[in-house]
Design an enzyme around this catalytic site. Sequence first.
Site, PDB file in Angstrom:
ATOM      1  N   ASN A 145     -11.417  53.281   5.123  1.00  0.00           N
ATOM      2  CA  ASN A 145     -10.953  52.697   3.885  1.00  0.00           C
ATOM      3  C   ASN A 145     -10.511  51.167   4.254  1.00  0.00           C
ATOM      4  O   ASN A 145     -10.473  50.514   3.211  1.00  0.00           O
ATOM      5  CB  ASN A 145      -9.925  53.555   3.289  1.00  0.00           C
ATOM      6  N   ASP A 196      -3.503  47.385  14.094  1.00  0.00           N
ATOM      7  CA  ASP A 196      -4.260  46.395  13.441  1.00  0.00           C
ATOM      8  C   ASP A 196      -5.914  46.553  14.015  1.00  0.00           C
ATOM      9  O   ASP A 196      -6.070  46.489  15.360  1.00  0.00           O
ATOM     10  CB  ASP A 196      -4.056  44.940  14.109  1.00  0.00           C
ATOM     11  N   TYR A 234     -18.806  39.863   2.756  1.00  0.00           N
ATOM     12  CA  TYR A 234     -18.146  41.194   2.235  1.00  0.00           C
ATOM     13  C   TYR A 234     -19.111  42.242   1.625  1.00  0.00           C
ATOM     14  O   TYR A 234     -19.112  43.282   1.980  1.00  0.00           O
ATOM     15  CB  TYR A 234     -17.097  40.731   1.016  1.00  0.00           C
ATOM     16  N   ASP A 275      -8.949  53.097  20.265  1.00  0.00           N
ATOM     17  CA  ASP A 275      -8.628  53.633  21.513  1.00  0.00           C
ATOM     18  C   ASP A 275      -7.031  54.137  21.458  1.00  0.00           C
ATOM     19  O   ASP A 275      -6.407  55.369  21.568  1.00  0.00           O
ATOM     20  CB  ASP A 275      -8.659  53.125  22.991  1.00  0.00           C
ATOM     21  N   LYS A 286     -20.225  45.792   3.409  1.00  0.00           N
ATOM     22  CA  LYS A 286     -19.775  47.063   2.382  1.00  0.00           C
ATOM     23  C   LYS A 286     -20.992  47.900   2.475  1.00  0.00           C
ATOM     24  O   LYS A 286     -21.332  49.047   2.083  1.00  0.00           O
ATOM     25  CB  LYS A 286     -19.342  46.616   1.031  1.00  0.00           C
TER      26      LYS A 286
HETATM   27  N1  LIG Z   1      -9.427  46.597  -4.779  1.00  0.00           N
HETATM   28  C1  LIG Z   1     -10.718  46.529  -5.119  1.00  0.00           C
HETATM   29  O1  LIG Z   1     -11.191  45.729  -6.162  1.00  0.00           O
HETATM   30  C2  LIG Z   1     -11.935  47.113  -4.361  1.00  0.00           C
HETATM   31  C3  LIG Z   1     -13.279  47.216  -4.833  1.00  0.00           C
HETATM   32  C4  LIG Z   1     -14.158  47.851  -4.083  1.00  0.00           C
HETATM   33  C5  LIG Z   1     -13.866  48.253  -2.808  1.00  0.00           C
HETATM   34  N2  LIG Z   1     -12.588  48.136  -2.155  1.00  0.00           N
HETATM   35  C6  LIG Z   1     -12.379  48.552  -1.099  1.00  0.00           C
HETATM   36  O2  LIG Z   1     -11.208  49.481  -0.853  1.00  0.00           O
HETATM   37  C7  LIG Z   1     -10.566  49.359   0.566  1.00  0.00           C
HETATM   38  C8  LIG Z   1      -9.057  49.496   0.213  1.00  0.00           C
HETATM   39  O3  LIG Z   1      -8.722  48.060  -0.457  1.00  0.00           O
HETATM   40  P1  LIG Z   1      -7.601  48.153  -1.622  1.00  0.00           P
HETATM   41  O4  LIG Z   1      -8.355  47.671  -2.866  1.00  0.00           O
HETATM   42  O5  LIG Z   1      -6.875  49.647  -1.611  1.00  0.00           O
HETATM   43  O6  LIG Z   1      -6.728  46.888  -1.031  1.00  0.00           O
HETATM   44  P2  LIG Z   1      -5.246  46.850  -0.436  1.00  0.00           P
HETATM   45  O7  LIG Z   1      -4.284  47.665  -1.723  1.00  0.00           O
HETATM   46  O8  LIG Z   1      -5.149  45.425  -0.130  1.00  0.00           O
HETATM   47  O9  LIG Z   1      -5.270  47.799   0.888  1.00  0.00           O
HETATM   48  C9  LIG Z   1      -6.078  47.282   2.003  1.00  0.00           C
HETATM   49  C10 LIG Z   1      -5.594  48.183   2.942  1.00  0.00           C
HETATM   50  O10 LIG Z   1      -6.316  48.029   4.293  1.00  0.00           O
HETATM   51  C11 LIG Z   1      -5.367  47.495   5.436  1.00  0.00           C
HETATM   52  N3  LIG Z   1      -5.492  46.758   6.196  1.00  0.00           N
HETATM   53  C12 LIG Z   1      -5.925  45.369   5.995  1.00  0.00           C
HETATM   54  N4  LIG Z   1      -6.183  44.795   7.017  1.00  0.00           N
HETATM   55  C13 LIG Z   1      -5.972  45.671   8.186  1.00  0.00           C
HETATM   56  C14 LIG Z   1      -6.281  45.476   9.410  1.00  0.00           C
HETATM   57  N5  LIG Z   1      -6.425  44.469  10.193  1.00  0.00           N
HETATM   58  N6  LIG Z   1      -5.951  46.689  10.238  1.00  0.00           N
HETATM   59  C15 LIG Z   1      -5.442  47.876   9.693  1.00  0.00           C
HETATM   60  N7  LIG Z   1      -5.518  47.908   8.515  1.00  0.00           N
HETATM   61  C16 LIG Z   1      -5.625  46.795   7.717  1.00  0.00           C
HETATM   62  C17 LIG Z   1      -4.156  47.194   4.501  1.00  0.00           C
HETATM   63  O11 LIG Z   1      -2.862  47.497   5.385  1.00  0.00           O
HETATM   64  P3  LIG Z   1      -1.719  46.619   6.100  1.00  0.00           P
HETATM   65  O12 LIG Z   1      -1.860  45.197   5.488  1.00  0.00           O
HETATM   66  O13 LIG Z   1      -0.635  47.224   6.243  1.00  0.00           O
HETATM   67  O14 LIG Z   1      -2.496  46.438   7.619  1.00  0.00           O
HETATM   68  C18 LIG Z   1      -4.140  48.072   3.482  1.00  0.00           C
HETATM   69  O15 LIG Z   1      -3.507  49.528   3.570  1.00  0.00           O
HETATM   70  C19 LIG Z   1     -11.005  48.171   1.010  1.00  0.00           C
HETATM   71  O16 LIG Z   1     -12.152  48.760   2.110  1.00  0.00           O
HETATM   72  C20 LIG Z   1     -11.863  47.466   0.049  1.00  0.00           C
HETATM   73  O17 LIG Z   1     -12.992  46.516   0.608  1.00  0.00           O
HETATM   74  C21 LIG Z   1     -11.566  47.472  -2.893  1.00  0.00           C
END
Ligand SMILES: NC(=O)c1ccc[n+]([C@@H]2O[C@H](COP(=O)([O-])OP(=O)(O)OC[C@H]3O[C@@H](n4cnc5c(N)ncnc54)[C@H](OP(=O)(O)O)[C@@H]3O)[C@@H](O)[C@H]2O)c1
Length: 271
Positions: free
Chosen positions: A92, A67, A157, A75, A161
């Site tokens: 990411n 997490d 957010y 670390d 970003k």
């Molecule tokens: N989808 C969109 O519309 C969109 C648009 C612009 C930017 N983004 C950015 O794209 C990136 C990836 O998002 P996504 O769209 O692929 O969403 P997603 O499918 O929900 O993936 C998010 C990932 O982050 C991990 N994560 C969340 N909290 C965490 C924590 N506390 N520690 C470690 N890992 C954590 C989740 O894994 P676990 O839950 O297993 O920890 C998951 O692998 C994000 O930074 C998001 O801001 C997304």
Amino acid sequence: MSAFAARYGPWALVTGASSGIGAEFARQIASRGVHVVLVARRAERLAALAHEIEGRDGVQTLVVAADLTQDNAVDTVAERIGTRAIGLLVNNAGFGRSERFIEQREHNYDRMLDLHCRAPLLLTHRFASPMAERRHGGIIFTSSTAGLIPTARLAHYSATKSWGHFMAQTLHAELRHDGVDVLSACPGPTDTEFFNDGESHPSKGSRIIRWQMTQPSDVAHAALAGLGRTTVVIPGLSNKLIVALLRLVPAHFIGRLTDRAMRKVMQARHS
Ligand SMILES: NC(=O)c1ccc[n+]([C@@H]2O[C@H](COP(=O)([O-])OP(=O)(O)OC[C@H]3O[C@@H](n4cnc5c(N)ncnc54)[C@H](OP(=O)(O)O)[C@@H]3O)[C@@H](O)[C@H]2O)c1
């Protein structure tokens, strides 16, 4: 060995690899012959992806369930990585929720700051120096179009970003003489689990968001294709057009415009 593996290998570290854009980054990096460290909280998801990648691409994987909002998480990740040389870091992991600022719980603000800023800062600081010493490497920050356009009802957010976007741009300038490429990937709405956080899909209420919607594989592909060639990637023509148009709008008006648009999206999602 592919040119990509020579420049960004032997190992890549992808945070948020258990779903969405991060899982696609991991798949596409592995398909270019680079071993992958997979980081997120859900260990079973990571193990399944590791199994898939190793079977198909013949590269090694390392699963680190962590997490990244926890104090010592970076670390722990670094200890598990040991002497494996990280040639590509993909910052990411992230989450989002559209809400008025004053209605969001404080706890979520802290977590977002830790996940979107503190963890990438520490990971980048730890792995950029060895890359510079080896004279090759790459770092990708998954930012957002909301990091380029101040987006009301996503205030914190949008600001976090923007932090990633600025880090990428400034580090690109600092590290290019050391052979390290840095990229800001700025997806618009992308079809992932990002929207599963207790809310219905945002495309439900908005034709514009449906038009913008991108697939995670296209986001990862555009970012990896842009790495070393450019510093900012906005995947999808519709997202490029929207960002270009909004950049023409006076700053004081953008907040009001995004507030109106986001209010409509939220009303439709809750109706
Ligand atoms: N989808 C969109 O519309 C969109 C648009 C612009 C930017 N983004 C950015 O794209 C990136 C990836 O998002 P996504 O769209 O692929 O969403 P997603 O499918 O929900 O993936 C998010 C990932 O982050 C991990 N994560 C969340 N909290 C965490 C924590 N506390 N520690 C470690 N890992 C954590 C989740 O894994 P676990 O839950 O297993 O920890 C998951 O692998 C994000 O930074 C998001 O801001 C997304």
